[in-house]
Design a protein around this motif. Structure first.
Motif, PDB file in Angstrom:
ATOM      1  N   VAL A  52       0.844  -1.199   0.000  1.00 41.33           N
ATOM      2  CA  VAL A  52       0.000   0.000   0.000  1.00 41.33           C
ATOM      3  C   VAL A  52       0.883   1.254   0.000  1.00 41.33           C
ATOM      4  O   VAL A  52       0.635   2.200  -0.767  1.00 41.33           O
ATOM      5  N   LEU A  53       1.915   1.264   0.827  1.00 41.12           N
ATOM      6  CA  LEU A  53       2.829   2.410   0.861  1.00 41.12           C
ATOM      7  C   LEU A  53       3.534   2.591  -0.480  1.00 41.12           C
ATOM      8  O   LEU A  53       3.683   3.718  -0.967  1.00 41.12           O
ATOM      9  N   THR A  54       3.955   1.489  -1.091  1.00 45.11           N
ATOM     10  CA  THR A  54       4.627   1.549  -2.388  1.00 45.11           C
ATOM     11  C   THR A  54       3.698   2.103  -3.465  1.00 45.11           C
ATOM     12  O   THR A  54       4.092   2.963  -4.260  1.00 45.11           O
ATOM     13  N   LEU A  55       2.459   1.621  -3.492  1.00 50.35           N
ATOM     14  CA  LEU A  55       1.487   2.101  -4.479  1.00 50.35           C
ATOM     15  C   LEU A  55       1.188   3.582  -4.275  1.00 50.35           C
ATOM     16  O   LEU A  55       1.034   4.338  -5.235  1.00 50.35           O
ATOM     17  N   GLU A  56       1.131   3.998  -3.011  1.00 46.11           N
ATOM     18  CA  GLU A  56       0.861   5.403  -2.711  1.00 46.11           C
ATOM     19  C   GLU A  56       2.039   6.287  -3.141  1.00 46.11           C
ATOM     20  O   GLU A  56       1.851   7.329  -3.771  1.00 46.11           O
ATOM     21  N   ARG A  57       3.257   5.862  -2.827  1.00 51.34           N
ATOM     22  CA  ARG A  57       4.454   6.633  -3.223  1.00 51.34           C
ATOM     23  C   ARG A  57       4.557   6.750  -4.746  1.00 51.34           C
ATOM     24  O   ARG A  57       5.026   7.766  -5.263  1.00 51.34           O
ATOM     25  N   ALA A  58       4.124   5.715  -5.454  1.00 49.69           N
ATOM     26  CA  ALA A  58       4.180   5.725  -6.920  1.00 49.69           C
ATOM     27  C   ALA A  58       3.057   6.558  -7.541  1.00 49.69           C
ATOM     28  O   ALA A  58       3.000   6.723  -8.758  1.00 49.69           O
ATOM     29  N   GLY A  59       2.137   7.046  -6.723  1.00 50.57           N
ATOM     30  CA  GLY A  59       1.035   7.848  -7.230  1.00 50.57           C
ATOM     31  C   GLY A  59      -0.068   7.032  -7.874  1.00 50.57           C
ATOM     32  O   GLY A  59      -0.893   7.566  -8.610  1.00 50.57           O
ATOM     33  N   LEU A  60      -0.106   5.729  -7.577  1.00 48.93           N
ATOM     34  CA  LEU A  60      -1.118   4.848  -8.170  1.00 48.93           C
ATOM     35  C   LEU A  60      -2.401   4.805  -7.337  1.00 48.93           C
ATOM     36  O   LEU A  60      -3.468   4.490  -7.857  1.00 48.93           O
ATOM     37  N   ILE A  61      -2.266   5.099  -6.046  1.00 55.08           N
ATOM     38  CA  ILE A  61      -3.428   5.193  -5.159  1.00 55.08           C
ATOM     39  C   ILE A  61      -3.260   6.438  -4.290  1.00 55.08           C
ATOM     40  O   ILE A  61      -2.173   7.008  -4.194  1.00 55.08           O
ATOM     41  N   ARG A  62      -4.364   6.820  -3.653  1.00 58.68           N
ATOM     42  CA  ARG A  62      -4.333   7.931  -2.697  1.00 58.68           C
ATOM     43  C   ARG A  62      -5.111   7.472  -1.470  1.00 58.68           C
ATOM     44  O   ARG A  62      -6.109   6.760  -1.586  1.00 58.68           O
ATOM     45  N   ARG A  63      -4.643   7.859  -0.284  1.00 55.68           N
ATOM     46  CA  ARG A  63      -5.336   7.551   0.965  1.00 55.68           C
ATOM     47  C   ARG A  63      -5.481   8.824   1.777  1.00 55.68           C
ATOM     48  O   ARG A  63      -4.709   9.757   1.635  1.00 55.68           O
ATOM     49  N   GLN A  64      -6.485   8.826   2.661  1.00 54.66           N
ATOM     50  CA  GLN A  64      -6.650   9.928   3.600  1.00 54.66           C
ATOM     51  C   GLN A  64      -6.078   9.486   4.936  1.00 54.66           C
ATOM     52  O   GLN A  64      -6.382   8.384   5.405  1.00 54.66           O
ATOM     53  N   ALA A  65      -5.278  10.329   5.542  1.00 50.26           N
ATOM     54  CA  ALA A  65      -4.674  10.003   6.823  1.00 50.26           C
ATOM     55  C   ALA A  65      -5.744   9.781   7.890  1.00 50.26           C
ATOM     56  O   ALA A  65      -6.732  10.517   7.958  1.00 50.26           O
ATOM     57  N   ARG A  66      -5.565   8.748   8.655  1.00 58.75           N
ATOM     58  CA  ARG A  66      -6.442   8.394   9.784  1.00 58.75           C
ATOM     59  C   ARG A  66      -7.897   8.157   9.378  1.00 58.75           C
ATOM     60  O   ARG A  66      -8.804   8.352  10.175  1.00 58.75           O
ATOM     61  N   VAL A  67      -8.125   7.757   8.124  1.00 58.90           N
ATOM     62  CA  VAL A  67      -9.469   7.418   7.654  1.00 58.90           C
ATOM     63  C   VAL A  67      -9.427   5.982   7.133  1.00 58.90           C
ATOM     64  O   VAL A  67      -8.700   5.688   6.184  1.00 58.90           O
ATOM     65  N   ALA A  68     -10.199   5.108   7.765  1.00 54.56           N
ATOM     66  CA  ALA A  68     -10.231   3.709   7.357  1.00 54.56           C
ATOM     67  C   ALA A  68     -10.871   3.574   5.976  1.00 54.56           C
ATOM     68  O   ALA A  68     -11.773   4.332   5.616  1.00 54.56           O
ATOM     69  N   ARG A  69     -10.411   2.600   5.228  1.00 52.78           N
ATOM     70  CA  ARG A  69     -10.970   2.272   3.912  1.00 52.78           C
ATOM     71  C   ARG A  69     -11.044   3.480   2.991  1.00 52.78           C
ATOM     72  O   ARG A  69     -12.054   3.733   2.345  1.00 52.78           O
ATOM     73  N   SER A  70      -9.956   4.231   2.939  1.00 50.68           N
ATOM     74  CA  SER A  70      -9.953   5.458   2.126  1.00 50.68           C
ATOM     75  C   SER A  70      -9.101   5.342   0.867  1.00 50.68           C
ATOM     76  O   SER A  70      -8.774   6.349   0.248  1.00 50.68           O
ATOM     77  N   ILE A  71      -8.746   4.128   0.462  1.00 51.28           N
ATOM     78  CA  ILE A  71      -7.906   3.954  -0.724  1.00 51.28           C
ATOM     79  C   ILE A  71      -8.688   4.329  -1.977  1.00 51.28           C
ATOM     80  O   ILE A  71      -9.806   3.870  -2.185  1.00 51.28           O
ATOM     81  N   GLU A  72      -8.066   5.160  -2.795  1.00 51.44           N
ATOM     82  CA  GLU A  72      -8.683   5.604  -4.047  1.00 51.44           C
ATOM     83  C   GLU A  72      -7.689   5.372  -5.175  1.00 51.44           C
ATOM     84  O   GLU A  72      -6.522   5.762  -5.082  1.00 51.44           O
ATOM     85  N   LEU A  73      -8.127   4.731  -6.243  1.00 53.40           N
ATOM     86  CA  LEU A  73      -7.261   4.511  -7.400  1.00 53.40           C
ATOM     87  C   LEU A  73      -7.019   5.825  -8.133  1.00 53.40           C
ATOM     88  O   LEU A  73      -7.941   6.625  -8.298  1.00 53.40           O
TER      89      LEU A  73
END
Length: 84
Positions: A52-73
């Motif tokens: 998840v961290l790798t995908l986020e760093r690559a700009g493939l997903i986005r998450r909201q800090a301290r929000v559960a189930r916030s993964i966005e493609l």
């Protein structure tokens, strides 16, 4: 002249995680938890979290800090591989 589609910016394994996130979100109308990915891919919690961290760093997903189930493609679904 044929147009070659752009090469994906992710590895095959990363593509499977992205495809899972997309399929899960469409099916359940919410993002998967890391535990859902852990069960599907049969890997340890740290393995999922690192992905998840790798995908986020690559700009493939986005998450909201301290929000559960916030993964966005962040890539169009048509660029995703078929989920295996």
């Amino acid at each position: 002249m044929s147009i070659t589609p752009p090469r994906p910016r992710f590895t095959p394994r990363q593509g499977q995680y992205l495809a899972f996130i997309y399929a899960y979100s469409r099916l359940h109308r919410r993002s998967p938890a890391e535990a859902d990915m852990q069960r599907h891919f049969e890997v340890s919690p740290p393995t999922v979290h690192q992905m998840v961290l790798t995908l986020e760093r690559a700009g493939l997903i986005r998450r909201q800090a301290r929000v559960a189930r916030s993964i966005e493609l962040m890539i169009p679904p048509e660029q995703l591989p078929i989920l295996r």
